[in-house]
Design a protein around this motif. Structure first.
Motif, PDB file in Angstrom:
ATOM      1  N   GLY A  32       0.823  -1.215   0.000  1.00  7.48           N
ATOM      2  CA  GLY A  32       0.000   0.000   0.000  1.00  7.48           C
ATOM      3  C   GLY A  32       0.855   1.262   0.000  1.00  7.48           C
ATOM      4  N   ALA A  33       0.319   2.311  -0.625  1.00  7.47           N
ATOM      5  CA  ALA A  33       1.044   3.588  -0.720  1.00  7.47           C
ATOM      6  C   ALA A  33       0.269   4.684   0.001  1.00  7.47           C
ATOM      7  CB  ALA A  33       1.220   3.964  -2.191  1.00  7.47           C
ATOM      8  N   ALA A  34       0.983   5.755   0.340  1.00  5.40           N
ATOM      9  CA  ALA A  34       0.334   6.900   0.989  1.00  5.40           C
ATOM     10  C   ALA A  34       0.955   8.193   0.476  1.00  5.40           C
ATOM     11  CB  ALA A  34       0.500   6.819   2.506  1.00  5.40           C
ATOM     12  N   THR A  35       0.122   9.229   0.429  1.00  9.44           N
ATOM     13  CA  THR A  35       0.597  10.572   0.063  1.00  9.44           C
ATOM     14  C   THR A  35       0.996  11.284   1.361  1.00  9.44           C
ATOM     15  OG1 THR A  35      -1.733  11.218   0.143  1.00  9.44           O
ATOM     16  CG2 THR A  35      -0.760  10.880  -2.057  1.00  9.44           C
ATOM     17  N   PHE A  36       2.067  10.798   1.992  1.00  6.12           N
ATOM     18  CA  PHE A  36       2.483  11.328   3.299  1.00  6.12           C
ATOM     19  C   PHE A  36       2.565  12.855   3.266  1.00  6.12           C
ATOM     20  CE2 PHE A  36       4.202   6.996   3.158  1.00  6.12           C
ATOM     21  CZ  PHE A  36       3.675   6.491   4.339  1.00  6.12           C
ATOM     22  N   VAL A  37       1.953  13.475   4.282  1.00  5.78           N
ATOM     23  CA  VAL A  37       1.944  14.946   4.318  1.00  5.78           C
ATOM     24  C   VAL A  37       3.049  15.429   5.259  1.00  5.78           C
ATOM     25  CG1 VAL A  37       0.165  15.062   6.163  1.00  5.78           C
ATOM     26  CG2 VAL A  37       0.479  16.999   4.615  1.00  5.78           C
ATOM     27  N   ASP A  38       3.751  16.471   4.828  1.00  3.70           N
ATOM     28  CA  ASP A  38       4.831  17.049   5.622  1.00  3.70           C
ATOM     29  C   ASP A  38       4.211  17.971   6.682  1.00  3.70           C
ATOM     30  OD1 ASP A  38       7.008  18.627   6.569  1.00  3.70           O
ATOM     31  OD2 ASP A  38       8.099  18.213   4.705  1.00  3.70           O
ATOM     32  N   PRO A  66       2.008  15.545  -2.354  1.00  5.38           N
ATOM     33  CA  PRO A  66       1.631  15.534  -3.771  1.00  5.38           C
ATOM     34  C   PRO A  66       1.802  14.189  -4.459  1.00  5.38           C
ATOM     35  CG  PRO A  66       3.814  16.467  -3.512  1.00  5.38           C
ATOM     36  CD  PRO A  66       3.339  16.133  -2.129  1.00  5.38           C
ATOM     37  N   ARG A  67       2.422  13.192  -3.765  1.00  8.36           N
ATOM     38  CA  ARG A  67       2.808  11.958  -4.451  1.00  8.36           C
ATOM     39  C   ARG A  67       2.607  10.759  -3.519  1.00  8.36           C
ATOM     40  NH1 ARG A  67       8.578   9.649  -4.938  1.00  8.36           N
ATOM     41  NH2 ARG A  67       9.090  11.255  -3.419  1.00  8.36           N
ATOM     42  N   ALA A  68       1.979   9.714  -4.082  1.00  8.34           N
ATOM     43  CA  ALA A  68       1.818   8.490  -3.285  1.00  8.34           C
ATOM     44  C   ALA A  68       3.103   7.667  -3.354  1.00  8.34           C
ATOM     45  CB  ALA A  68       0.645   7.670  -3.819  1.00  8.34           C
ATOM     46  N   VAL A  69       3.617   7.293  -2.177  1.00  8.90           N
ATOM     47  CA  VAL A  69       4.798   6.413  -2.161  1.00  8.90           C
ATOM     48  C   VAL A  69       4.462   5.179  -1.337  1.00  8.90           C
ATOM     49  CG1 VAL A  69       6.717   8.020  -2.498  1.00  8.90           C
ATOM     50  CG2 VAL A  69       5.727   7.814  -0.248  1.00  8.90           C
ATOM     51  N   ASN A  70       4.864   4.003  -1.824  1.00  3.70           N
ATOM     52  CA  ASN A  70       4.639   2.819  -0.985  1.00  3.70           C
ATOM     53  C   ASN A  70       5.787   2.715   0.011  1.00  3.70           C
ATOM     54  OD1 ASN A  70       6.780   1.509  -2.238  1.00  3.70           O
ATOM     55  ND2 ASN A  70       5.455   0.408  -3.669  1.00  3.70           N
ATOM     56  N   LEU A  71       5.629   1.808   0.955  1.00  2.93           N
ATOM     57  CA  LEU A  71       6.595   1.766   2.054  1.00  2.93           C
ATOM     58  C   LEU A  71       7.983   1.370   1.587  1.00  2.93           C
ATOM     59  CD1 LEU A  71       6.114   2.475   5.053  1.00  2.93           C
ATOM     60  CD2 LEU A  71       4.057   2.275   3.697  1.00  2.93           C
ATOM     61  N   GLU A  72       8.031   0.495   0.584  1.00  2.79           N
ATOM     62  CA  GLU A  72       9.335   0.066   0.073  1.00  2.79           C
ATOM     63  C   GLU A  72      10.076   1.275  -0.516  1.00  2.79           C
ATOM     64  OE1 GLU A  72       9.001  -3.375  -2.394  1.00  2.79           O
ATOM     65  OE2 GLU A  72      11.172  -3.465  -2.710  1.00  2.79           O
ATOM     66  N   THR A  73       9.351   2.087  -1.285  1.00  2.00           N
ATOM     67  CA  THR A  73       9.953   3.275  -1.893  1.00  2.00           C
ATOM     68  C   THR A  73      10.347   4.293  -0.820  1.00  2.00           C
ATOM     69  OG1 THR A  73       8.535   2.931  -3.804  1.00  2.00           O
ATOM     70  CG2 THR A  73       9.575   5.092  -3.620  1.00  2.00           C
ATOM     71  N   ALA A  74       9.440   4.510   0.135  1.00  2.00           N
ATOM     72  CA  ALA A  74       9.718   5.494   1.191  1.00  2.00           C
ATOM     73  C   ALA A  74      10.992   5.115   1.943  1.00  2.00           C
ATOM     74  CB  ALA A  74       8.531   5.570   2.150  1.00  2.00           C
ATOM     75  N   VAL A  75      11.080   3.842   2.311  1.00  2.00           N
ATOM     76  CA  VAL A  75      12.256   3.374   3.069  1.00  2.00           C
ATOM     77  C   VAL A  75      13.507   3.451   2.188  1.00  2.00           C
ATOM     78  CG1 VAL A  75      13.284   1.317   4.112  1.00  2.00           C
ATOM     79  CG2 VAL A  75      10.956   1.995   4.720  1.00  2.00           C
ATOM     80  N   ALA A  76      13.355   3.129   0.896  1.00  2.00           N
ATOM     81  CA  ALA A  76      14.514   3.199  -0.013  1.00  2.00           C
ATOM     82  C   ALA A  76      14.999   4.653  -0.141  1.00  2.00           C
ATOM     83  CB  ALA A  76      14.135   2.648  -1.387  1.00  2.00           C
TER      84      ALA A  76
END
Ligand SMILES: NC(=O)c1ccc[n+]([C@@H]2O[C@H](COP(=O)([O-])OP(=O)(O)OC[C@H]3O[C@@H](n4cnc5c(N)ncnc54)[C@H](OP(=O)(O)O)[C@@H]3O)[C@@H](O)[C@H]2O)c1
Length: 300
Positions: free
Chosen positions: A175-181, A208-218
Protein backbone atom coordinates in the motif's frame (compact mmCIF):
# COMPACT_ATOMS: atom_id res chain seq x y z
CA UNK A 1 -8.01 39.29 15.45
CA UNK A 2 -6.73 41.02 18.54
CA UNK A 3 -3.19 40.81 19.88
CA UNK A 4 -4.11 38.26 22.51
CA UNK A 5 -1.90 35.17 22.60
CA UNK A 6 -2.66 31.96 20.75
CA UNK A 7 -2.96 28.92 23.00
CA UNK A 8 -1.23 25.92 21.41
CA UNK A 9 -2.47 22.77 23.16
CA UNK A 10 -0.01 19.99 22.42
CA UNK A 11 2.55 22.70 21.65
CA UNK A 12 5.46 20.39 22.49
CA UNK A 13 4.37 17.71 20.01
CA UNK A 14 5.08 17.09 16.34
CA UNK A 15 2.50 19.48 14.88
CA UNK A 16 2.24 21.85 17.86
CA UNK A 17 5.99 22.62 17.97
CA UNK A 18 5.87 23.70 14.33
CA UNK A 19 2.73 25.78 14.88
CA UNK A 20 4.46 27.54 17.80
CA UNK A 21 7.51 28.28 15.60
CA UNK A 22 5.32 29.55 12.74
CA UNK A 23 3.35 31.85 15.02
CA UNK A 24 6.52 33.25 16.61
CA UNK A 25 7.95 33.90 13.14
CA UNK A 26 4.92 36.07 12.48
CA UNK A 27 5.43 37.91 15.76
CA UNK A 28 2.31 36.41 17.33
CA UNK A 29 2.31 35.87 21.10
CA UNK A 30 2.06 32.17 21.95
CA UNK A 31 1.09 30.23 25.06
CA UNK A 32 2.37 26.65 24.85
CA UNK A 33 0.24 24.21 26.82
CA UNK A 34 0.53 20.50 27.63
CA UNK A 35 1.02 18.30 30.68
CA UNK A 36 4.73 19.09 30.81
CA UNK A 37 4.61 22.76 29.73
CA UNK A 38 4.91 25.76 32.01
CA UNK A 39 1.22 26.37 31.25
CA UNK A 40 -0.02 23.01 32.45
CA UNK A 41 -2.95 21.67 30.44
CA UNK A 42 -4.37 18.18 30.62
CA UNK A 43 -7.31 17.05 28.48
CA UNK A 44 -8.12 14.61 31.29
CA UNK A 45 -8.15 17.26 34.05
CA UNK A 46 -10.77 19.98 33.47
CA UNK A 47 -9.38 22.12 36.29
CA UNK A 48 -6.37 22.93 34.06
CA UNK A 49 -8.49 24.25 31.16
CA UNK A 50 -9.71 27.61 32.58
CA UNK A 51 -6.28 29.03 33.54
CA UNK A 52 -4.85 28.05 30.13
CA UNK A 53 -7.73 29.74 28.26
CA UNK A 54 -7.62 32.98 30.22
CA UNK A 55 -6.91 36.00 28.00
CA UNK A 56 -6.41 33.90 24.87
CA UNK A 57 -7.70 34.98 21.44
CA UNK A 58 -7.34 31.74 19.49
CA UNK A 59 -6.63 28.05 20.15
CA UNK A 60 -4.80 25.34 18.21
CA UNK A 61 -6.02 22.03 19.62
CA UNK A 62 -4.22 18.70 19.27
CA UNK A 63 -6.61 16.16 20.73
CA UNK A 64 -5.46 13.24 22.80
CA UNK A 65 -5.66 10.02 20.73
CA UNK A 66 -9.07 8.41 21.34
CA UNK A 67 -10.40 11.28 23.49
CA UNK A 68 -12.75 13.82 21.89
CA UNK A 69 -12.44 17.57 22.30
CA UNK A 70 -15.64 18.13 24.26
CA UNK A 71 -18.45 20.66 24.27
CA UNK A 72 -17.46 21.54 27.86
CA UNK A 73 -14.09 22.60 26.49
CA UNK A 74 -15.43 24.62 23.54
CA UNK A 75 -18.11 26.18 25.80
CA UNK A 76 -15.47 27.24 28.32
CA UNK A 77 -13.31 28.61 25.50
CA UNK A 78 -16.23 30.73 24.26
CA UNK A 79 -17.04 32.02 27.75
CA UNK A 80 -13.34 32.83 28.27
CA UNK A 81 -13.41 35.14 25.24
CA UNK A 82 -11.69 32.90 22.68
CA UNK A 83 -12.72 33.89 19.13
CA UNK A 84 -11.15 31.23 16.96
CA UNK A 85 -10.24 27.53 17.15
CA UNK A 86 -8.24 25.33 14.78
CA UNK A 87 -8.72 21.62 15.44
CA UNK A 88 -6.34 18.87 14.34
CA UNK A 89 -8.40 15.90 13.14
CA UNK A 90 -7.54 13.22 10.55
CA UNK A 91 -8.31 12.37 6.95
CA UNK A 92 -11.09 9.81 6.45
CA UNK A 93 -12.96 10.33 9.72
CA UNK A 94 -16.04 11.38 7.73
CA UNK A 95 -15.91 8.29 5.45
CA UNK A 96 -17.78 5.28 6.89
CA UNK A 97 -15.51 2.24 7.17
CA UNK A 98 -12.33 4.17 6.23
CA UNK A 99 -10.33 2.69 9.11
CA UNK A 100 -11.77 -0.84 8.89
CA UNK A 101 -9.38 -3.67 8.09
CA UNK A 102 -11.16 -4.55 4.84
CA UNK A 103 -11.95 -8.09 5.99
CA UNK A 104 -15.70 -7.36 6.12
CA UNK A 105 -16.01 -8.48 2.50
CA UNK A 106 -14.70 -11.87 3.54
CA UNK A 107 -17.47 -13.56 5.53
CA UNK A 108 -15.18 -15.97 7.36
CA UNK A 109 -12.64 -13.35 8.46
CA UNK A 110 -15.44 -10.97 9.43
CA UNK A 111 -16.78 -13.53 11.89
CA UNK A 112 -13.31 -14.04 13.28
CA UNK A 113 -12.63 -10.36 13.70
CA UNK A 114 -12.15 -9.80 17.38
CA UNK A 115 -13.76 -7.12 19.47
CA UNK A 116 -10.45 -5.49 20.43
CA UNK A 117 -9.62 -4.86 16.79
CA UNK A 118 -13.08 -3.45 16.02
CA UNK A 119 -12.79 -1.17 19.06
CA UNK A 120 -9.46 0.12 17.75
CA UNK A 121 -11.04 0.98 14.42
CA UNK A 122 -13.90 2.81 16.14
CA UNK A 123 -12.05 4.72 18.85
CA UNK A 124 -9.81 7.02 16.81
CA UNK A 125 -12.49 7.91 14.28
CA UNK A 126 -15.31 8.43 16.77
CA UNK A 127 -13.31 10.78 18.97
CA UNK A 128 -12.09 12.90 16.04
CA UNK A 129 -15.64 13.19 14.65
CA UNK A 130 -17.10 14.07 18.05
CA UNK A 131 -14.45 16.74 18.47
CA UNK A 132 -15.24 18.13 15.02
CA UNK A 133 -18.94 18.38 15.94
CA UNK A 134 -18.14 20.13 19.23
CA UNK A 135 -15.97 22.66 17.37
CA UNK A 136 -18.53 23.24 14.57
CA UNK A 137 -21.31 23.86 17.13
CA UNK A 138 -19.16 26.02 19.40
CA UNK A 139 -20.10 29.46 18.09
CA UNK A 140 -16.36 30.11 17.65
CA UNK A 141 -14.76 30.75 14.26
CA UNK A 142 -13.51 27.24 13.49
CA UNK A 143 -11.19 25.55 11.02
CA UNK A 144 -10.71 21.78 10.89
CA UNK A 145 -7.46 20.19 9.66
CA UNK A 146 -7.71 16.65 8.33
CA UNK A 147 -4.21 15.52 7.40
CA UNK A 148 -3.45 12.07 6.07
CA UNK A 149 -0.45 10.07 7.35
CA UNK A 150 2.40 12.30 8.55
CA UNK A 151 5.78 12.08 6.79
CA UNK A 152 7.31 12.79 10.21
CA UNK A 153 6.20 9.36 11.45
CA UNK A 154 9.45 8.27 9.77
CA UNK A 155 11.66 10.87 11.47
CA UNK A 156 10.02 11.58 14.85
CA UNK A 157 7.12 9.19 15.23
CA UNK A 158 6.20 5.54 15.41
CA UNK A 159 8.51 4.37 12.60
CA UNK A 160 11.73 6.01 13.82
CA UNK A 161 13.10 3.33 16.15
CA UNK A 162 12.46 0.59 13.59
CA UNK A 163 14.25 2.60 10.88
CA UNK A 164 17.23 3.15 13.17
CA UNK A 165 17.28 -0.60 13.82
CA UNK A 166 17.30 -1.23 10.05
CA UNK A 167 13.91 -2.89 9.54
CA UNK A 168 10.44 -1.30 9.34
CA UNK A 169 7.76 -3.97 9.82
CA UNK A 170 4.22 -2.82 8.96
CA UNK A 171 0.91 -4.49 8.04
CA UNK A 172 0.34 -2.46 4.88
CA UNK A 173 1.53 -4.89 2.15
CA UNK A 174 2.48 -2.76 -0.89
CA UNK A 175 0.00 0.00 0.00
CA UNK A 176 1.04 3.59 -0.72
CA UNK A 177 0.33 6.90 0.99
CA UNK A 178 0.60 10.57 0.06
CA UNK A 179 2.48 11.33 3.30
CA UNK A 180 1.94 14.95 4.32
CA UNK A 181 4.83 17.05 5.62
CA UNK A 182 4.03 18.60 9.01
CA UNK A 183 5.67 21.83 7.88
CA UNK A 184 2.64 22.12 5.57
CA UNK A 185 0.12 21.14 8.26
CA UNK A 186 1.61 23.73 10.61
CA UNK A 187 1.67 26.41 7.89
CA UNK A 188 -2.05 25.83 7.28
CA UNK A 189 -2.74 25.97 11.03
CA UNK A 190 -0.82 29.23 11.38
CA UNK A 191 -2.69 30.75 8.42
CA UNK A 192 -6.05 29.69 9.89
CA UNK A 193 -5.11 31.06 13.34
CA UNK A 194 -3.87 34.42 12.11
CA UNK A 195 -5.61 35.27 8.81
CA UNK A 196 -9.20 35.82 7.76
CA UNK A 197 -10.81 33.60 5.14
CA UNK A 198 -10.32 30.19 6.77
CA UNK A 199 -13.34 30.13 9.09
CA UNK A 200 -15.73 27.24 8.39
CA UNK A 201 -13.16 25.42 6.22
CA UNK A 202 -12.28 21.74 6.49
CA UNK A 203 -8.82 21.26 5.00
CA UNK A 204 -8.10 17.69 3.96
CA UNK A 205 -4.34 17.55 3.43
CA UNK A 206 -1.78 15.27 1.83
CA UNK A 207 1.54 15.37 0.05
CA UNK A 208 1.63 15.53 -3.77
CA UNK A 209 2.81 11.96 -4.45
CA UNK A 210 1.82 8.49 -3.28
CA UNK A 211 4.80 6.41 -2.16
CA UNK A 212 4.64 2.82 -0.99
CA UNK A 213 6.60 1.77 2.05
CA UNK A 214 9.34 0.07 0.07
CA UNK A 215 9.95 3.27 -1.89
CA UNK A 216 9.72 5.49 1.19
CA UNK A 217 12.26 3.37 3.07
CA UNK A 218 14.51 3.20 -0.01
CA UNK A 219 14.47 7.02 -0.28
CA UNK A 220 15.46 7.32 3.38
CA UNK A 221 18.14 4.64 2.99
CA UNK A 222 19.48 6.51 -0.07
CA UNK A 223 19.63 9.85 1.74
CA UNK A 224 21.28 8.45 4.85
CA UNK A 225 23.44 5.64 3.52
CA UNK A 226 21.92 3.36 6.16
CA UNK A 227 20.88 -0.16 5.17
CA UNK A 228 17.14 -0.17 5.93
CA UNK A 229 14.41 -2.37 4.59
CA UNK A 230 10.64 -2.59 4.71
CA UNK A 231 9.11 -5.92 5.73
CA UNK A 232 5.36 -6.46 5.32
CA UNK A 233 3.77 -8.31 8.26
CA UNK A 234 0.24 -9.35 9.24
CA UNK A 235 -1.91 -7.12 11.44
CA UNK A 236 -1.79 -9.69 14.24
CA UNK A 237 2.00 -9.89 14.15
CA UNK A 238 2.26 -6.08 14.05
CA UNK A 239 0.08 -5.60 17.14
CA UNK A 240 1.89 -8.44 18.97
CA UNK A 241 5.24 -6.76 18.27
CA UNK A 242 3.95 -3.39 19.48
CA UNK A 243 2.77 -5.09 22.69
CA UNK A 244 6.26 -6.58 23.12
CA UNK A 245 7.68 -3.05 22.82
CA UNK A 246 5.47 -2.03 25.73
CA UNK A 247 2.44 -0.43 24.04
CA UNK A 248 -0.97 -1.10 25.58
CA UNK A 249 -3.40 -3.36 23.70
CA UNK A 250 -5.56 -0.30 23.06
CA UNK A 251 -2.73 1.75 21.56
CA UNK A 252 -1.55 -1.20 19.45
CA UNK A 253 -5.08 -1.57 18.03
CA UNK A 254 -5.31 2.19 17.39
CA UNK A 255 -2.08 2.08 15.35
CA UNK A 256 -3.19 -1.02 13.46
CA UNK A 257 -6.51 0.64 12.62
CA UNK A 258 -4.73 3.82 11.52
CA UNK A 259 -2.66 1.75 9.07
CA UNK A 260 -5.64 -0.08 7.51
CA UNK A 261 -6.34 2.72 4.97
CA UNK A 262 -2.74 2.51 3.67
CA UNK A 263 -3.00 -1.25 3.11
CA UNK A 264 -6.36 -0.78 1.38
CA UNK A 265 -4.99 1.92 -0.96
CA UNK A 266 -7.20 4.71 0.45
CA UNK A 267 -4.28 6.84 1.63
CA UNK A 268 -2.83 7.01 -1.90
CA UNK A 269 -5.30 9.79 -2.65
CA UNK A 270 -4.02 13.36 -3.17
CA UNK A 271 -5.99 15.98 -1.19
CA UNK A 272 -6.01 19.68 -2.03
CA UNK A 273 -6.12 21.30 1.44
CA UNK A 274 -2.61 22.75 1.35
CA UNK A 275 -3.26 24.37 -2.02
CA UNK A 276 -6.69 25.67 -0.96
CA UNK A 277 -5.35 27.16 2.27
CA UNK A 278 -1.94 28.43 1.15
CA UNK A 279 -2.22 28.80 -2.64
CA UNK A 280 0.81 26.55 -3.25
CA UNK A 281 1.54 22.86 -3.72
CA UNK A 282 2.40 20.67 -0.73
CA UNK A 283 5.99 19.58 -0.09
CA UNK A 284 7.10 16.32 -1.69
CA UNK A 285 8.26 13.32 0.36
CA UNK A 286 11.73 13.74 -1.16
CA UNK A 287 11.99 17.28 0.29
CA UNK A 288 10.97 15.93 3.68
CA UNK A 289 13.63 13.19 3.48
CA UNK A 290 16.34 15.64 2.42
CA UNK A 291 15.57 18.11 5.24
CA UNK A 292 15.13 15.44 7.92
CA UNK A 293 18.40 13.76 6.90
CA UNK A 294 20.21 17.12 6.97
CA UNK A 295 18.79 17.75 10.46
CA UNK A 296 20.22 14.40 11.60
CA UNK A 297 16.88 12.65 12.13
CA UNK A 298 18.31 9.20 11.29
CA UNK A 299 21.78 9.55 12.77
CA UNK A 300 20.70 7.38 15.70
N1 LIG B 1 0.52 10.29 13.04
C1 LIG B 1 -0.19 10.54 11.98
O1 LIG B 1 0.20 10.17 10.86
C2 LIG B 1 -1.50 11.29 12.07
C3 LIG B 1 -2.25 11.55 10.93
C4 LIG B 1 -3.43 12.29 11.02
C5 LIG B 1 -3.84 12.76 12.27
N2 LIG B 1 -3.11 12.48 13.38
C6 LIG B 1 -3.58 12.99 14.69
O2 LIG B 1 -2.59 13.85 15.22
C7 LIG B 1 -2.75 13.88 16.64
C8 LIG B 1 -1.35 13.84 17.25
O3 LIG B 1 -0.70 15.04 16.91
P1 LIG B 1 0.86 15.28 17.10
O4 LIG B 1 1.56 14.23 16.27
O5 LIG B 1 1.15 16.71 16.89
O6 LIG B 1 1.05 14.91 18.62
P2 LIG B 1 2.31 14.28 19.34
O7 LIG B 1 3.59 14.58 18.63
O8 LIG B 1 1.94 12.86 19.68
O9 LIG B 1 2.31 15.13 20.67
C9 LIG B 1 1.25 15.09 21.58
C10 LIG B 1 1.16 16.45 22.29
O10 LIG B 1 0.04 16.41 23.17
C11 LIG B 1 0.51 16.58 24.51
N3 LIG B 1 -0.30 15.71 25.36
C12 LIG B 1 -0.19 14.38 25.57
N4 LIG B 1 -1.12 13.97 26.44
C13 LIG B 1 -1.82 15.08 26.79
C14 LIG B 1 -2.91 15.33 27.69
N5 LIG B 1 -3.45 14.36 28.43
N6 LIG B 1 -3.39 16.59 27.79
C15 LIG B 1 -2.83 17.60 27.08
N7 LIG B 1 -1.81 17.45 26.23
C16 LIG B 1 -1.31 16.19 26.09
C17 LIG B 1 1.99 16.24 24.51
O11 LIG B 1 2.71 16.94 25.49
P3 LIG B 1 2.81 16.41 27.02
O12 LIG B 1 3.36 15.03 26.96
O13 LIG B 1 3.71 17.42 27.66
O14 LIG B 1 1.42 16.48 27.60
C18 LIG B 1 2.38 16.75 23.12
O15 LIG B 1 2.56 18.15 23.14
C19 LIG B 1 -3.64 12.71 17.03
O16 LIG B 1 -4.90 13.20 17.41
C20 LIG B 1 -3.72 11.90 15.74
O17 LIG B 1 -4.96 11.22 15.60
C21 LIG B 1 -1.95 11.76 13.31
Amino acid sequence: MTNEPVLVIGGTGKTGRRVVAGLKERGVAVRVASRSSEQRFDWLDESTWGPALEGVGAVYAVPLEGVAVSRSFTGLARRSGVERIVLLSARGVDVPGYYEDGAAADEEKSEEKNEERAAGEEAGVASHLQGEHAVRDSGLEWTILRPGWFAQNFSEGLFLDALLAGELRLPVADGAATFVDLEDVAAVAVAALTEDGHAGQVYEMSGPRAVNLETAVAEIAGATGRPIRYVPVTVDRFTAELRQEGLSAEDAQLWAAALNPIRRGLEAKVSDGVRRALGRDPRDFAEFVKDAAAAGAWRG
